[in-house]
Motif scaffolding. Structure first.
Motif, PDB file in Angstrom:
ATOM      1  N   SER A 383       0.827  -1.211   0.000  1.00  0.00           N
ATOM      2  CA  SER A 383       0.000   0.000   0.000  1.00  0.00           C
ATOM      3  C   SER A 383       0.858   1.257   0.000  1.00  0.00           C
ATOM      4  CB  SER A 383      -0.925  -0.005   1.220  1.00  0.00           C
ATOM      5  OG  SER A 383      -0.163  -0.108   2.414  1.00  0.00           O
ATOM      6  N   SER A 387       0.601   4.231  -3.201  1.00  0.00           N
ATOM      7  CA  SER A 387       0.161   5.595  -2.908  1.00  0.00           C
ATOM      8  C   SER A 387       1.261   6.634  -3.123  1.00  0.00           C
ATOM      9  CB  SER A 387      -0.342   5.681  -1.459  1.00  0.00           C
ATOM     10  OG  SER A 387       0.682   5.318  -0.553  1.00  0.00           O
ATOM     11  N   ILE A 413      -3.180  -4.966  -5.437  1.00  0.00           N
ATOM     12  CA  ILE A 413      -3.167  -4.041  -4.321  1.00  0.00           C
ATOM     13  C   ILE A 413      -4.198  -4.497  -3.294  1.00  0.00           C
ATOM     14  CG2 ILE A 413      -2.486  -2.126  -5.819  1.00  0.00           C
ATOM     15  CD1 ILE A 413      -5.343  -1.087  -5.625  1.00  0.00           C
ATOM     16  N   TYR A 416      -6.267  -1.631   1.866  1.00  0.00           N
ATOM     17  CA  TYR A 416      -5.546  -0.715   2.756  1.00  0.00           C
ATOM     18  C   TYR A 416      -4.818   0.373   1.974  1.00  0.00           C
ATOM     19  CZ  TYR A 416      -2.729   0.846   6.693  1.00  0.00           C
ATOM     20  OH  TYR A 416      -2.149   1.604   7.672  1.00  0.00           O
ATOM     21  N   SER A 417      -4.572   0.119   0.681  1.00  0.00           N
ATOM     22  CA  SER A 417      -3.948   1.147  -0.158  1.00  0.00           C
ATOM     23  C   SER A 417      -4.791   2.408  -0.190  1.00  0.00           C
ATOM     24  CB  SER A 417      -3.760   0.620  -1.583  1.00  0.00           C
ATOM     25  OG  SER A 417      -2.959  -0.535  -1.601  1.00  0.00           O
ATOM     26  N   THR A 425      -3.737   7.200  -4.882  1.00  0.00           N
ATOM     27  CA  THR A 425      -3.901   5.785  -5.239  1.00  0.00           C
ATOM     28  C   THR A 425      -4.820   5.624  -6.439  1.00  0.00           C
ATOM     29  OG1 THR A 425      -3.538   5.091  -2.947  1.00  0.00           O
ATOM     30  CG2 THR A 425      -4.633   3.526  -4.405  1.00  0.00           C
TER      31      THR A 425
END
Length: 540
Positions: A383, A387, A413, A416-417, A425
């Motif tokens: 993550s 980002s 991914i 939580y990304s 993101t």
């Protein structure tokens, strides 16, 4: 002599020396006045003022007490000369002393306010990181043993993203007020950063009883008002306890000990606080070993890749492979990803691992992708990397350097990304899609991200986590939930793959529920490069 005691002694010596020098200058002034030599009185007063100012800067509270006494005593002598001897020449000096005293009092007050601002968290009003260290240092200087409790609000980021910063701030304030009310005069609540708190409790109080009360309070459902809206949330938390000086006499090390105890409590899913002990020390030592091993693996190429096949549920046609990183020490010992990945994430080494995997897999499987354009090679990306603003450029560069076709690459991914940085993101995912790269959302159904965010993500594939597959054949609830997740994925315009499929019964239900793809031991374990190549030759 310890550094703390040495520093304390030095400050006392400076204050004593300053006071003695002030008195000596006063005696010199009196002597010069008696012989009628007063031309240097103004200079001497200025020096005395400078001495007072210096003492306040060295130690604000004792400094202002000492300087006030000295200036008042000196002013008293001048008043005596004025009243008894009717010496009016002392009036300018008396006025200067009173002005100096007033000035120093104002400066001391400003110093206190400035120091309070520096040591205080602006949102909650409790001590911040600097304030925490100040509290602990003062207790250490006074030779008072104490405990610290390290705790974090584990799902605070989810609340922040889903409900907004204003609501999240009010949650933090409510939690802080509640902890302060429980501790009262028995300790200090400090906010280290974000949703991380450290409590400082003197050893004469029952730290376990107080901590359990605080954990119970935090875990209660909270109702928070934001404008006209009232929302409810429930926080999860764990805590670790370390003691000064029993566990360590080093302040920074003490915080690390409590942090490790908290991580141990989280890993063991202990509802009460965990006290730092030999088990935590062993865990800490092992994590340091793993961290060093990761650095060594990156430089000495101790990492290697395995590839788990993915098949179409209906017909068992090979879709592609998920690449999985493994670590083997120089003496042939395997280290589980479940052990080294959390350490890498904690120490920000996971980005280096991502870069390694990206280049290694693209270079290693380029021939597969070029010979079989329909084959998909999937790579997991953390993550923190997804980002980052420069992530897409890193992927483009890797594709150019290896000659790997973008259309055969799939980036995995997690939900939580989205918590890290939503806008960046989503923008990165869109740019990757423009390059022809496919996007898979891993561990779907286990994260915290709201559906409003997920609907904005242009993903190709949803990966249903193994935990949602394990009891699909024995639990109607899990069966219905799995069905709902598959339907949701199709509603979002995505294909769906089920991970962790291990039994024929699970496989039959997954097919019946229209899941598109299967990944699991039933049709293929993670394979070496050579064995994966054999699967391609047999199925393409």
């Amino acid at each position: 002599m310890t550094k703390t005691l040495k520093r304390k002694t030095q400050r006392r010596l400076v204050l004593i020396g300053g006071a003695l020098l002030f008195i000596a200058l006063s005696i010199v002034t009196q002597y010069l006045s008696r012989i009628g030599f007063t031309m240097f009185n103004g200079v001497i007063m200025a020096l005395q003022f400078a001495i007072c100012l210096g003492m306040i800067q060295v130690h604000n509270k004792p400094g202002i007490i000492i300087t006030s006494i000295l200036l008042l005593a000196s002013s008293g002598q001048l008043v005596g000369n004025l009243v008894i001897r009717h010496n009016t020449t002392v009036l300018p000096g008396l006025a200067n002393h009173l002005v100096y005293l007033l000035t120093l009092l104002i400066l001391a007050r400003q110093n206190r306010q400035k120091e309070k601002m520096i040591l205080t968290d602006s949102l909650t009003g409790v001590s911040n990181r600097r304030g925490l260290f100040s509290i602990m240092k003062h207790l250490a200087e006074d030779s008072k043993p104490f405990h610290i409790v390290y705790l974090t609000l584990e799902n605070y980021k989810m609340i922040n993203e889903n409900f907004g910063h204003e609501f999240a701030d009010k949650v933090i304030q409510q939690i802080t007020d509640g902890m302060s009310a429980i501790l009262k005069s028995k300790g200090h609540v400090t906010r280290l950063s974000g949703a991380i708190f450290v409590l400082v409790i003197e050893s004469k109080y029952d730290v376990l009883e107080l901590t359990d009360s605080i954990l119970a309070f935090i875990r209660e459902k909270k109702s928070v008002s934001s404008g006209i809206n009232v929302k409810e949330c429930q926080l999860s938390t764990h805590a670790g306890i370390a003691s000064y000086p029993d566990d360590t006499p080093q302040i920074e090390r003490l915080i690390r000990c409590a942090d490790m105890a908290m991580r141990y409590a989280t890993a063991q899913q202990k509802n009460s606080a965990y006290v730092y002990d030999k088990d935590v020390l062993a865990l800490e030592t092992r994590q340091e070993e793993i961290e060093n091993l990761i650095h060594l693996a990156l430089t000495d190429d101790l990492f290697y890749m395995v590839y788990q096949p993915q098949f179409k549920a209906q017909g068992k046609k090979l879709r592609g492979f998920e690449s999985l990183i493994r670590l083997r020490t120089a003496d042939g010992q395997n280290v589980s990803p479940g052990e080294f990945i959390p350490v890498a994430e904690k120490n920000d080494l996971v980005k280096l691992i991502d870069d390694y995997v990206l280049h290694r897999v693209l270079k290693e499987t380029k021939d597969w992708a070029q010979k079989h354009p329909s084959l998909t090679i999937s790579i997991n990306i953390s993550s923190g990397n997804v980002s980052e603003a420069d992530f897409v450029e890193k992927v483009k560069k890797a594709l150019e350097e290896t000659g790997f076709p973008a259309s055969s690459l799939e980036i995995e991914i997690t939900e939580y990304s989205m918590v890290k940085s939503v806008d960046t993101t989503i923008q990165n995912i869109a740019l990757l899609k423009e390059l022809g790269i496919q996007i898979a959302l891993d561990d779907f159904g286990t994260g915290y991200t709201s559906l409003s965010y997920l609907s904005k993500m242009p993903v190709n594939l949803l990966k249903i986590d193994k935990s949602l597959v394990d009891d699909i054949a024995s639990s109607k609830k899990d069966h219905d939930f799995f069905n709902a997740v598959v339907s949701m994925g199709h509603l979002m315009g995505c294909e769906v793959i089920s991970e962790g499929v291990e039994t024929e019964e699970q496989l039959a239900l997954i097919k019946h529920l229209d899941c598109d793809f299967v990944q699991g031991y039933i049709w293929g374990r993670p394979l070496s490069f050579e064995d994966a190549e054999a699967v391609i030759q047999a199925n393409m």
